[in-house]
Design a protein around this motif. Sequence first.
Motif, short mmCIF file in Angstrom:
data_model
loop_
_atom_site.label_atom_id
_atom_site.label_comp_id
_atom_site.label_asym_id
_atom_site.label_seq_id
_atom_site.Cartn_x
_atom_site.Cartn_y
_atom_site.Cartn_z
N THR A 331 0.40 -1.18 -0.19
CA THR A 331 -0.16 0.33 -0.23
C THR A 331 1.22 1.46 -0.05
OG1 THR A 331 0.09 -0.45 2.31
CG2 THR A 331 -1.89 -1.35 1.42
N PRO A 332 1.02 1.68 -0.88
CA PRO A 332 2.05 3.04 -1.25
C PRO A 332 0.99 4.23 -0.55
CG PRO A 332 0.25 2.75 -2.39
CD PRO A 332 0.37 1.73 -2.15
N PRO A 333 1.79 4.97 -0.01
CA PRO A 333 1.56 6.55 0.69
C PRO A 333 0.33 7.07 0.36
CG PRO A 333 4.11 7.03 0.48
CD PRO A 333 2.98 5.88 -0.96
N TYR A 334 -0.26 6.45 -1.22
CA TYR A 334 -1.42 7.56 -1.88
C TYR A 334 -1.99 6.15 -2.41
CZ TYR A 334 -5.46 9.70 -4.18
OH TYR A 334 -5.81 10.04 -4.61
N GLN A 335 -3.37 5.84 -2.21
CA GLN A 335 -3.48 5.04 -2.78
C GLN A 335 -5.27 5.23 -3.38
OE1 GLN A 335 -4.97 3.33 0.80
NE2 GLN A 335 -2.39 3.69 0.88
N PRO A 336 -5.31 5.86 -5.03
CA PRO A 336 -6.39 5.81 -5.61
C PRO A 336 -7.14 5.48 -5.85
CG PRO A 336 -4.46 5.76 -7.01
CD PRO A 336 -3.76 6.03 -5.13
#
Length: 587
Positions: A331-336
């Motif tokens: 899970t990257p810092p932002y999960q669109p």
Amino acid sequence: MLSSILMACATGIQRAPSAAPPPAPDMFSAVDRPADQYQSLAEQASDADAFNWRVLAVRAYLQQGDTRTPAPLLDALRRDAASPQQQQAVAILDAASTLAANQTEGVQQQLAAVDRAILPRPALAYYLSLSAELLERRQQPIEATLALIERHALLGGKEQESNREHIHKLLAAQSSLALRRAQNAGNSDEANAWFSLMAILNNQRLQPGQQQWQLQSWSHINPSHPGQVYLPPLTGLVGSEAYQPAHIAVLLPLSGRLAEQADAIRNGILSAHQGQSSRLSFFDTNGRDMNSLYQQVQQAGADFIVGPLLKEEVSALIELGPVIPVLALNTPPYQPGMAHFYYFSLSPEAEAAEAARHMWSMGHRQPLVFAPGTDLGRRIATEFNDSWQQQSGKPAILAYFAGQSSIESDVRRALASTSSPPPAAAGVIQPLGEGGWTGAPEPIDSVFMVTNATETRYILPYFDFVRDSRAARLPTYVTSRSHVPTGEAPMSELNGLQLADMPWIFDGAPQLREQVEELWPNAGLTWQRLFSFGYDALTVIPQLAELRGGAGTVPALTGELSVSGQGVLQRRLQWMEYRDGEWLPGG
């Protein structure tokens, strides 16, 4: 007699009062009159109203492209500005006048001097319009749209429609790649949704069917977004069909420093794949450019992707806007929230959030979080606190320890903590959350320890010693980092400790475990966790769409799995209690 009458009439006419000007509107309401009319109204109005009329007159002149005529008016406003809001209005007009004169160099400093916090809604909307205009002139369209998006909620009617069209016009000229890169956790949800929508609409490489299901997903996630008006007609249901891939591409770092971990995941995937008719292809991500790797996956004919493993690789794949369904293994810092894009990980932060939910369900109302003062310790503690506040509406008490040499004093400070936080540092208490506590603080009734197995063994007895060895131990909870393997010599100091871990570690799936122990007899806990991670990643694929639609949970090796609307897989762990060397079902 007649002359007297005429004289009286003439005198009456001279003394008849002129019509009073209407009440002054807000200084930053819509400009709908010529500038000279506003100036005339200012001359007739009271001092309080005159200021507003003069501001409107200056704005009208600037709107007409006249920067010279309003200069004396602006000087008068500077002299007359008394209240903070009037002073801020003059500061905004200074910036507007400089911008209208095409002297953009000084505008940024003038805008930065404005105190946005005290601006009424109309003034803030005007300020954001100036900011957007400046950024647009500087060839910064993404930043300009961020200002316009913030402005949107402050407007109504035709002004809002015009603002929306301006946003669309700016974003329609940007590349799909630039719009995907513009999405990040620092933006508002509305802004990220704008970038996501326009990235889909601007992507010339998408086949009509691919664009259709991406737009369906966007519409489903953002039902009330202003960008809905730019959607073409959509048909079908989002995620209504289960994934049944014929060719699965697995992206893992099969060489390099993470090869051993990747091999454990690979073995889990291969074990789960036994008896299936689909094809598996493994791609080594080590040292590879994600763009070329994704093209290779497409050329191979894969119709589903599992991986990649590293956060930066997942972010790079997101930027490419894949048209193949993806189950990323991090899970990257932002999960669109992208159509057919899912995120699965074994992060300690997610385990902390699960611990907060569990402790709330167990009836605890004032937990103490005791964590090392490292970056990882603070991240895990913060994630627990965020989840706790979602349950309770109040923050947990966070305390950080520095090391073994000061552990007793750190424990004393932690147990003596209240809701008034000093600055955060190792060994110092830091309650989090906006607004602090309301009412008297409740006594600490439970402890969540952000520790590994060695730290847990060392620290836990200090909580008994500092409190009172005769008193009942505070209910204490840990996660998988504190797991002590069954079979080791019993440690009485750990009795009663509550631990959350994946069911697989507690002898789940005995038949599969027997096969694994036969093939890999020396596999340690880390290897087994990664094996189960890979196993679940493959077996959950057919159920992803249904889970994302709210179908509940499914049992798996790593926990009971569910999927959020954004596509993030969440694990409900198994809670066990340590008793004389064994992990047994607890409360």
